[in-house]
Design an enzyme around this catalytic site. Structure first.
Site, mmCIF file in Angstrom:
data_model
loop_
_atom_site.group_PDB
_atom_site.id
_atom_site.type_symbol
_atom_site.label_atom_id
_atom_site.label_comp_id
_atom_site.label_asym_id
_atom_site.label_seq_id
_atom_site.Cartn_x
_atom_site.Cartn_y
_atom_site.Cartn_z
ATOM 1 N N GLU A 1 0.834 -1.211 0.000
ATOM 2 C CA GLU A 1 0.000 0.000 0.000
ATOM 3 C C GLU A 1 0.865 1.255 0.000
ATOM 4 O O GLU A 1 1.275 1.725 1.052
ATOM 5 C CB GLU A 1 -0.932 0.006 1.225
ATOM 6 C CG GLU A 1 -1.827 1.246 1.280
ATOM 7 C CD GLU A 1 -2.742 1.300 2.513
ATOM 8 O OE1 GLU A 1 -2.650 0.399 3.365
ATOM 9 O OE2 GLU A 1 -3.530 2.244 2.620
ATOM 10 N N LYS B 1 -2.546 -1.997 -3.086
ATOM 11 C CA LYS B 1 -3.599 -1.158 -2.474
ATOM 12 C C LYS B 1 -3.195 0.310 -2.622
ATOM 13 O O LYS B 1 -2.453 0.848 -1.798
ATOM 14 C CB LYS B 1 -3.767 -1.527 -0.990
ATOM 15 C CG LYS B 1 -4.741 -0.618 -0.252
ATOM 16 C CD LYS B 1 -5.150 -1.192 1.094
ATOM 17 C CE LYS B 1 -6.001 -0.188 1.853
ATOM 18 N NZ LYS B 1 -6.644 -0.751 3.044
HETATM 19 C C1 5MM Z 1 -8.142 1.316 8.652
HETATM 20 O O1 5MM Z 1 -7.050 2.217 8.676
HETATM 21 C C2 5MM Z 1 -5.772 1.634 8.411
HETATM 22 C C3 5MM Z 1 -4.847 1.789 9.550
HETATM 23 O O2 5MM Z 1 -4.402 3.082 9.690
HETATM 24 P P1 5MM Z 1 -3.341 3.437 10.869
HETATM 25 O O3 5MM Z 1 -2.212 2.484 10.779
HETATM 26 O O4 5MM Z 1 -2.973 4.847 10.536
HETATM 27 O O5 5MM Z 1 -4.070 3.320 12.161
HETATM 28 C C4 5MM Z 1 -5.233 2.195 7.080
HETATM 29 O O6 5MM Z 1 -3.977 1.709 6.747
HETATM 30 C C5 5MM Z 1 -6.207 1.789 6.035
HETATM 31 O O7 5MM Z 1 -6.149 0.386 5.855
HETATM 32 C C6 5MM Z 1 -5.941 2.467 4.708
HETATM 33 O O8 5MM Z 1 -5.484 3.792 4.855
HETATM 34 C C7 5MM Z 1 -7.248 2.513 3.950
HETATM 35 O O9 5MM Z 1 -8.207 3.118 4.755
HETATM 36 P P2 5MM Z 1 -9.125 4.247 4.136
HETATM 37 O O10 5MM Z 1 -9.880 4.776 5.350
HETATM 38 O O11 5MM Z 1 -8.207 5.260 3.524
HETATM 39 O O12 5MM Z 1 -10.002 3.538 3.134
#
Ligand code: 5MM
Length: 331
Positions: free
Chosen positions: A167, A209
């Site tokens: 990602e 991703k």
């Molecule tokens: C769910 O959020 C994930 C974890 O974030 P942190 O490590 O900052 O707590 C994050 O990696 C998430 O999987 C991705 O950013 C995709 O989430 P969004 O909300 O952007 O769809």
């Protein structure tokens, strides 16, 4: 992971992030509340069986048991979905590059992956954060260090029989326009696939991703859904090898409906240009509605499940190019 009509639920919020989400709904972030909320999602049979191919978990969650003692991992498996695990340790300040980050977590990763496999994880996720700010950020140095770490992580995952999700998130914060996002995303993805090749990562067993190619949130000119779909598909066709089985987008701060509409526009309008499955791995765009409906109260669990099932269904339709805004109203 990219089965037809299905996508991934990103429920891997680290302790700080889930606290922020719970603060927004006035719920204290205790271990029990986090368990109750996530258990509610994983017990939403309609969504889990029909629309969710896998769930990304945080370290605490992969070890947690539901109220009745069933491991949360088993709830996911029983619904026919695959448990996954976030293994990065977060984005930290990058030395010598003020304002930029590098994701850490490689030390001890081989041993952690072996343990996560035992706990049921069959895929993993590592997120790199690439900010856009002015003309000098991101630097080539920031992108190079982040994609190097992504490839090292991916190689270790494959050694452990765990599918890596890579990602590299180009953030949509800021006032840059869609073309600047295009350029940074293109450079990032080219660098990433060079590095995956250099480190012998099998693309056939890797999932990407990424962000969509989109205007910065504060950009005065916001690109349309059609332009986002066209530029995202063009950028990926130029950078992502066809050997990759699938691309699952992050939502990145888009509204629920925008994230669905943009994914739908790619699958509906560009189907014959896509060598890979195009699906979702949304965190906020799948969870904002159920979190609001739940608000920390057991009596709201059915409403939270209905909200989650609706968003999962809308995004499932978007993976098929069969979504329309009328269906939102019907939900
Ligand atoms: C769910 O959020 C994930 C974890 O974030 P942190 O490590 O900052 O707590 C994050 O990696 C998430 O999987 C991705 O950013 C995709 O989430 P969004 O909300 O952007 O769809």
């Amino acid at each position: 992971m990219v089965a037809r009509g299905k996508g991934i639920l990103a429920a891997d919020e680290s302790s700080g992030t889930i606290k922020k989400r719970f603060d927004a709904i006035n719920v204290e972030s205790t271990e029990d509340n986090r368990r109750d909320y996530r258990e509610t999602l994983f017990r939403t049979r309609e969504a889990m069986e029909n629309s969710i191919s896998g769930v990304i978990l945080f370290d605490e969650t992969i070890r947690q048991k539901a109220k009745d003692g069933t491991p949360l991992v088993k709830l996911i498996q029983d619904a026919g979905s695959i448990p996954g695990i976030k293994v990065d340790k977060g984005a930290k300040d990058l030395a010598g590059a003020p304002g930029e980050k590098v994701t850490e977590g490689l030390d001890g990763l081989r041993e952690r992956l072996a343990e996560y496999y035992e706990l049921g994880a069959r895929f993993a996720k590592w997120r790199a954060v690439i900010d856009i700010a002015g003309n000098d950020i991101p630097s080539g140095y920031c992108i190079a260090t982040n994609v190097h770490a992504l490839a090292r992580y991916a190689a270790l995952c494959q050694e452990a029989n765990i599918v890596p999700i890579v990602e590299p998130e180009v953030l949509m914060d800021g006032d840059h326009d869609i073309d600047r996002c295009y350029d940074v995303t293109e450079y990032t993805l080219k660098s990433l696939f060079d590095e995956l090749y250099a480190q012998d990562v099998a693309l056939e067993g890797t999932i990407l991703k990424p962000n969509m190619v989109i205007s910065g949130k504060k950009c005065p000119t916001q690109a349309s859904t059609a332009e986002i779909a066209e530029k995202t598909v063009k950028c990926f066709r130029e950078t992502v090898p066809a050997a990759l089985p699938g691309i699952v987008f992050l939502s990145g701060g888009q509204s629920d409906e925008e994230a669905t509409a943009n994914l739908n526009a790619m699958n509906a309008g560009h189907a014959d240009e896509l060598p890979w499955a195009l699906s979702f791995s949304y965190g906020r765009a799948l969870q904002a509605a159920p979190q609001k409906a739940w608000a920390g109260k057991a009596e709201n669990e059915p409403a939270a499940q209905a909200a989650f099932a609706h968003r999962a269904k809308m995004n499932s339709l978007a993976t098929l190019g069969e979504w329309s805004s009328d269906l939102e109203k019907a939900g």
